[in-house]
Design a protein around this motif. Structure first.
Motif, short mmCIF file in Angstrom:
data_model
loop_
_atom_site.label_atom_id
_atom_site.label_comp_id
_atom_site.label_asym_id
_atom_site.label_seq_id
_atom_site.Cartn_x
_atom_site.Cartn_y
_atom_site.Cartn_z
N TYR A 1 0.81 -1.22 0.00
CA TYR A 1 0.00 0.00 0.00
C TYR A 1 0.85 1.27 0.00
N ASP B 1 3.78 -0.14 4.34
CA ASP B 1 2.45 -0.57 4.74
C ASP B 1 2.00 -1.59 3.71
N THR C 1 -0.64 -5.35 3.05
CA THR C 1 -1.77 -6.16 3.47
C THR C 1 -1.58 -7.57 2.97
N THR D 1 -1.61 -4.04 7.56
CA THR D 1 -2.90 -3.37 7.70
C THR D 1 -3.94 -4.09 6.86
N PHE D 2 -5.17 -3.98 7.28
CA PHE D 2 -6.27 -4.55 6.50
C PHE D 2 -7.29 -3.46 6.18
N ASP D 3 -6.83 -2.22 6.25
CA ASP D 3 -7.67 -1.07 5.94
C ASP D 3 -6.99 -0.21 4.90
N PRO D 4 -7.45 -0.20 3.67
CA PRO D 4 -8.64 -0.90 3.20
C PRO D 4 -8.34 -2.37 2.94
N PRO D 5 -9.37 -3.18 2.96
CA PRO D 5 -9.17 -4.60 2.65
C PRO D 5 -8.69 -4.77 1.21
N TRP D 6 -7.85 -5.77 1.01
CA TRP D 6 -7.38 -6.06 -0.35
C TRP D 6 -8.53 -6.63 -1.16
#
Length: 131
Positions: free
Chosen positions: A61, A74, A76, A110-115
């Motif tokens: 990201y 960053d 995911t 991170t999972f924000d935003p999700p992939w």
């Protein structure tokens, strides 16, 4: 990371790499080469279940390069319950540490935003027959 960190973002597609608007103490040519080398290093890391590298999958990201050449990434995963959640950040850190001139490397998960699959490059789509 310093306030003057340079950012390489992949908000839309992995190949949509843009230079930061912030000013860096690192000369532009050196920063460009360092960025290219970091991307190349990340492209050596693969999700064990998917035959495409993490960069082309769109799992990266953001990459910040500080004036001290420290790197903050960053990233995911394709799913929060991915079995490599504990090891993938270490694999990315290890790969980026091989780049000459890089200082400290830190990867934030991170999972924000999700992939989702829209983050994949055309190369990844072709490799996965999702074109």
């Amino acid at each position: 990371m310093s306030e003057n960190a340079d950012t390489v973002g992949t908000d839309e597609k992995p190949h949509a790499v843009e230079a930061a608007k912030q000013v860096s103490a690192i000369p532009a040519e050196e920063l460009e080469q360092l960025t290219d080398d970091i991307i190349a290093a990340m492209k050596t890391v693969y999700d064990p279940e998917i035959p495409v590298d993490i960069y082309e999958l769109g799992l990266i990201y953001k990459v910040d390069i500080s004036d001290d050449r420290d790197v903050l990434i960053d990233m995911t995963l394709t799913a929060p319950g991915c079995p490599v959640a504990g090891t993938m950040p270490i694999m990315v850190e290890d790969a980026v540490r091989t780049v000459e001139g890089v200082g400290d490397v830190r990867v934030n998960m991170t999972f924000d935003p999700p992939w989702d699959p829209s983050r994949m490059s055309d190369e990844a789509r072709v490799a996965l027959n999702m074109y």
